[in-house]
Design a protein around this motif. Structure first.
Motif, PDB file in Angstrom:
ATOM      1  N   VAL A  29      62.898  45.780 -18.984  1.00  9.32           N
ATOM      2  CA  VAL A  29      64.235  44.932 -18.500  1.00  9.32           C
ATOM      3  C   VAL A  29      63.524  43.814 -17.669  1.00  9.32           C
ATOM      4  CG1 VAL A  29      65.778  45.240 -16.944  1.00  9.32           C
ATOM      5  CG2 VAL A  29      65.586  47.087 -18.659  1.00  9.32           C
ATOM      6  N   VAL A  30      62.560  44.148 -17.047  1.00 12.03           N
ATOM      7  CA  VAL A  30      61.803  42.978 -16.381  1.00 12.03           C
ATOM      8  C   VAL A  30      61.452  41.695 -17.266  1.00 12.03           C
ATOM      9  CG1 VAL A  30      59.888  42.345 -14.691  1.00 12.03           C
ATOM     10  CG2 VAL A  30      60.929  44.399 -14.375  1.00 12.03           C
ATOM     11  N   GLU A  31      60.818  42.119 -18.257  1.00  6.69           N
ATOM     12  CA  GLU A  31      60.567  41.172 -19.447  1.00  6.69           C
ATOM     13  C   GLU A  31      61.636  40.280 -19.861  1.00  6.69           C
ATOM     14  OE1 GLU A  31      57.632  39.813 -20.308  1.00  6.69           O
ATOM     15  OE2 GLU A  31      56.935  41.266 -18.729  1.00  6.69           O
ATOM     16  N   TRP A  32      62.925  41.235 -20.031  1.00  2.00           N
ATOM     17  CA  TRP A  32      64.106  40.576 -20.432  1.00  2.00           C
ATOM     18  C   TRP A  32      64.516  39.656 -19.372  1.00  2.00           C
ATOM     19  CZ3 TRP A  32      68.936  40.391 -18.430  1.00  2.00           C
ATOM     20  CH2 TRP A  32      69.936  40.102 -19.189  1.00  2.00           C
ATOM     21  N   LEU A  33      64.458  39.919 -18.099  1.00  2.00           N
ATOM     22  CA  LEU A  33      64.952  39.270 -16.837  1.00  2.00           C
ATOM     23  C   LEU A  33      63.997  38.005 -16.823  1.00  2.00           C
ATOM     24  CD1 LEU A  33      65.272  41.826 -14.165  1.00  2.00           C
ATOM     25  CD2 LEU A  33      67.179  40.446 -15.163  1.00  2.00           C
ATOM     26  N   LYS A  34      62.721  37.849 -17.171  1.00  2.00           N
ATOM     27  CA  LYS A  34      62.028  36.713 -17.092  1.00  2.00           C
ATOM     28  C   LYS A  34      62.214  35.993 -18.007  1.00  2.00           C
ATOM     29  CE  LYS A  34      57.860  38.697 -14.809  1.00  2.00           C
ATOM     30  NZ  LYS A  34      56.630  39.638 -15.161  1.00  2.00           N
ATOM     31  N   LYS A  35      62.352  36.303 -19.448  1.00  3.27           N
ATOM     32  CA  LYS A  35      62.831  35.724 -20.555  1.00  3.27           C
ATOM     33  C   LYS A  35      64.264  34.839 -20.128  1.00  3.27           C
ATOM     34  CE  LYS A  35      61.690  38.019 -24.311  1.00  3.27           C
ATOM     35  NZ  LYS A  35      62.429  38.791 -25.289  1.00  3.27           N
ATOM     36  N   ASN A  36      65.018  35.313 -19.491  1.00  2.27           N
ATOM     37  CA  ASN A  36      66.449  34.669 -19.400  1.00  2.27           C
ATOM     38  C   ASN A  36      66.344  33.860 -17.842  1.00  2.27           C
ATOM     39  OD1 ASN A  36      68.161  35.693 -21.740  1.00  2.27           O
ATOM     40  ND2 ASN A  36      66.959  37.283 -21.263  1.00  2.27           N
ATOM     41  N   ASN A  37      65.150  34.041 -17.236  1.00  4.57           N
ATOM     42  CA  ASN A  37      65.233  33.118 -15.988  1.00  4.57           C
ATOM     43  C   ASN A  37      65.999  33.650 -14.968  1.00  4.57           C
ATOM     44  OD1 ASN A  37      63.196  31.338 -16.308  1.00  4.57           O
ATOM     45  ND2 ASN A  37      64.632  30.047 -17.576  1.00  4.57           N
ATOM     46  N   LEU A  38      66.224  35.272 -14.952  1.00  6.71           N
ATOM     47  CA  LEU A  38      67.345  35.624 -13.874  1.00  6.71           C
ATOM     48  C   LEU A  38      66.155  36.354 -12.908  1.00  6.71           C
ATOM     49  CD1 LEU A  38      69.388  37.383 -16.589  1.00  6.71           C
ATOM     50  CD2 LEU A  38      69.927  35.467 -14.899  1.00  6.71           C
TER      51      LEU A  38
END
Length: 745
Positions: A330-339
């Motif tokens: 989930v943290v990776e996903w957040l990073k990828k989406n600039n969140l």
RNA sequence: GGGCGAUUAGCUCAGUUGGCUAGAGCGCUUCGUUUACACCGAAGAGGUCGGGGGUUCGAGCCCCUCAUCGCCCACCA
């Protein structure tokens, strides 16, 4: 008269023989004390229950410590001529035992309990418990414990099971036990719920992530568990927070790591505007606090983690994964989406399960609870301050019984912890999703009437008539049954008729018990729950005094544990130095409530004392000449010595009555060795050889008197060596050759 | 964050309502085979009772305060 005594007390040979003689005498059972005329039928009672050891554990120093303290109390009171009962037993310890057997089977046979099946598995656990129980009993005997084995009980035997079902039914009928859907502490390893008291907090470093759910949501939040955010249904902010006030009432939709979420902004005063971003992502299904916020604000509850601590929704890498792995994804996903807006390392207390060590996963579940705040009418009460027929609550009962002084704590400071615990007490979750334990006495039946389907519930001591009933699969928290221990072992509920104990029953004679002696570590688990159950079910207090002891530590002040490798096995020590030495070394230097420091050096020291007792006795007996009939002429020294003896007797008795065992033991040790042996005996030597028979008579009489009296007083502490010496005393000094254990103090 | 406790000899600890010239065990030093015991005896060294202040004729013990250590409870996402 000469005695053939070795210069050593052969503890290895004699201790088991002596214990056998005690058992044969039957005097551990107070009924026999009356039958054989040792005490009067109307003698005052002294009763105690043994805190039942878990069947999972063999005897360790902690249990040895407990046995010694209690045996000293019991032997002292028995010698004081009281009707003395000490009830033994063992505890089935539901979760602890089940998980132990699960592990054993897994290791040996590579099978799970489900492979084996409920009934067969329970038989296996039972076999294990029976074997374990036998070991515990033989070890308990080795310590010299004067328990009445004829009254032995087990928290899971038929009689105790009846007590459990009876108590459950009563509490259900009074509305004190209810079934509720709430977020509870789930142990993913043990696959069961656990109560708040079984949660252990551990400090760890954790990362606090600050992020936005999506670009379109203007509020950032902070969390240490991003993976749970897939289950969020709201954002909570402080109602007066200027930054967010304007959003309250609005709903935002987003797709978060593959899961559609809908977040309503709510105002809640519990939100701290200063922590994190001042906004809280509300995850009702996976946080106890969020659950409460959800209840108040009528929010939907969405479960995204299952019983195995795996995610049930989300993108690839999240769904189906354990929470720790999903978190990273989930943290990776957040990073990828600039969140992701920030991460910060913080200290966090995580909750773990006491028995399995697993990290607790809060989950919503339907469970059984005991309500401590609900009012009910108590039919009969002898609790001062609570009248029969009065409305009250369990909490009030628990508080009153101690506040009014009917139950006293030793040391007193524990009363404060007790009250503090009661003040913070929440509903007690009593159902466990395991197989070993008291099955919950509730049955369900599906009824179909036309198109309507409903479920009927039956709660009773016995299963309902008719077919189609299915019993609740869960079992009760082990502490539910141990909470009944003081009265379930004495014959409740069979000997309890119309709110009173049957005439002549144990329940009438021995309840309330005199002292409850146990470790302070189970003050809340056990002591408090016994007060709850006894005041509720009997309207009486369970015990007059609570005496609490501490932990056993090594000479470096470390907790004794296998993992530290500092384990001192009491049985090894008994084999080497004798039970008397082990007993003394646990008691001396340990004030009530304090931890006991033990080391092999210390035990050796008290073994030396035991030898000293033996040899001083040997000397006195060797020099005792019964043919001397001359009238003894006492010197001033003799008279002073006898006066001093009287003083010691008085103060030791007082100390024991005040439960200051360590002081009594120390005084006896010091008196026997450094006064009696070093001074009085030494000084007597020339006089024992005197030509004047009157002088010799006086010397030997004084020695024999002091020996007899000190042996008696030492008996509760060092029962074996004293019993043996007692048996060697000349006639007239050990009465009718009775056992020392029943000699009048 | 709230609560409880500890701080006394080299080590581990006693010391209940204030009267101690502060104790024990182990360890240490010296000496000692004598009608029991070398798993013994005799003699001895070793402490400003955590720091500071106060109450009292008198405080290791009571009160205040500071420091250090430990435990329990709550738990901030």
């Amino acid at each position: 008269m000469t005695h053939k005594m070795d210069s050593r007390f052969d503890h290895k040979k004699l201790e088991p023989e002596i214990y056998k003689n005690w058992e044969i005498s039957g005097f551990f059972n107070p009924d026999n004390l009356i039958k054989k005329g040792v005490i009067k039928k109307n003698a005052k009672k002294f009763s105690m229950v043994l805190p039942p050891p878990n069947v999972t554990v063999i005897l360790h120093m902690g249990s040895a410590f407990m046995l010694v303290i209690e045996d000293i109390m019991v032997r002292f009171n028995r010698m004081r001529g009281k009707k003395t009962l000490w009830v033994p037993g063992t505890d089935h310890a539901a979760i602890a035992t089940e998980s132990k057997v699960v592990k054993l089977i897994q290791k040996k046979e590579r099978k799970s309990k489900h492979d084996i099946g409920r009934e067969a598995f329970l038989k296996r656990v039972n076999d294990f418990a029976i074997e374990s129980r036998a070991t515990i009993i033989s070890q308990t005997k080795a310590m010299g414990s004067s328990l009445d084995w004829s009254r032995e009980a087990f928290t899971l035997d038929d009689k105790r099971n009846l007590a459990v079902r009876t108590a459950f039914k009563r509490m259900y009928d009074d509305g004190l036990i209810y079934r509720g859907d709430r977020v509870i502490n789930w142990d993913p390893k043990g696959q069961t719920t656990i109560s708040d008291d079984e949660v252990i907090y551990k400090e760890v470093k954790a990362k606090l992530y600050t992020f936005k759910y999506s670009k379109d949501i203007p509020i950032s939040i902070a969390t240490t568990r991003p993976e749970t955010k897939l289950g969020d249904t709201a954002i909570a902010v402080h109602p007066k927070d200027e930054r967010y006030k304007k959003y309250i009432g609005k709903t935002f939709d987003a797709e978060f790591a593959g899961e559609k979420i809908s977040l309503k902004v709510v105002g809640d005063r519990n939100v701290d505007p200063k922590f994190g971003t001042g906004a809280l992502g509300v995850t009702p299904a996976h946080s106890i606090i969020d659950w409460e916020i959800a209840k108040v604000n009528n929010l939907p509850i969405k479960q995204v983690i299952n019983e195995y601590a795996q995610m049930t929704v989300g993108i690839e890498g999240v769904k189906g994964e354990k929470t720790a792995i999903a978190r990273k994804a989930v943290v990776e996903w957040l990073k990828k989406n600039n969140l992701l807006e920030g991460e910060e390392e913080i200290d966090q207390n995580i909750s773990t399960a006491e028995r399995t060590g697993a990290i607790i996963e809060p989950l919503p579940k339907l469970q059984w609870f005991v309500d401590v705040n609900k009012e009910f009418i108590i039919p009969r009460s002898s609790i001062k301050g609570i009248r029969s027929g009065q409305r009250t609550t369990l909490k009030k009962l628990m508080r009153t019984a101690v506040k009014n002084g009917q139950i006293k704590f030793v040391p007193k400071r524990f009363e404060k912890s007790y009250f503090h615990w009661i003040d913070n007490l929440k509903p007690w979750c009593i159902s466990r999703q395991i197989w070993y334990g008291h099955r919950i006495p509730v049955w369900y039946r599906k009824n179909t009437k036309g198109k309507l389907q409903n479920e009927r519930i039956y709660v009773g001591v016995d299963k309902p008539r008719g077919s189609g009933w299915k019993q609740d699969p869960d079992v009760l928290d082990t502490w539910f049954s141990s909470a009944l221990w003081t009265f379930s072992t004495l014959g409740w509920p069979l000997d309890w008729v119309k709110g009173k104990a049957k005439k002549g029953s144990d329940l009438e004679t021995y309840h309330p018990t005199s002292i409850l002696e146990t470790g302070y570590d189970i003050l809340f688990f056990w002591v408090a729950r016994m007060i709850l159950m006894t005041t509720y079910n009997l309207g009486e207090i369970p015990f007059e005094t609570v005496y609490l002891h501490g932990l056993v530590r090594d000479e470096k002040n470390r907790k004794i544990s296998k993992s530290l490798g500092n384990n001192i096995d009491p049985l090894d020590m008994i084999a080497l130095y004798g039970a008397d030495a082990v007993r003394m070394s646990l008691i001396i230097g340990t004030a009530p409530g304090g931890d006991s420091k033990i080391s092999e050096d210390k035990i050796r020291g008290y073994r030396n004392f035991s030898t000293k007792i033996w040899n001083a006795s040997r000397f006195v007996l060797m020099n005792y000449d019964k043919t001397i009939t001359a009238r003894p002429v006492y010197t001033k020294y003799d008279k002073d010595a006898l006066k001093q003896l009287e003083r010691i007797k008085k103060t030791v008795t007082e100390d024991l009555e005040n439960l200051q065992l360590h002081r009594a033991g120390e005084k006896l040790y010091h008196y026997f060795w450094h006064t009696f042996a070093d001074k009085i005996i030494e000084k007597s030597k020339p006089r024992l050889n005197s030509k004047k028979l009157s002088e010799r008579a006086a010397a030997q009489k004084v020695l024999l008197t002091i020996l007899t009296e000190t042996i008696k007083m030492l008996h509760p502490f060092m029962p074996y060596v004293t019993e043996e010496v007692w048996s060697l005393l000349p006639n007239g000094h050990n009465a009718k050759k009775n056992l020392l254990m029943i000699e009048k103090w």
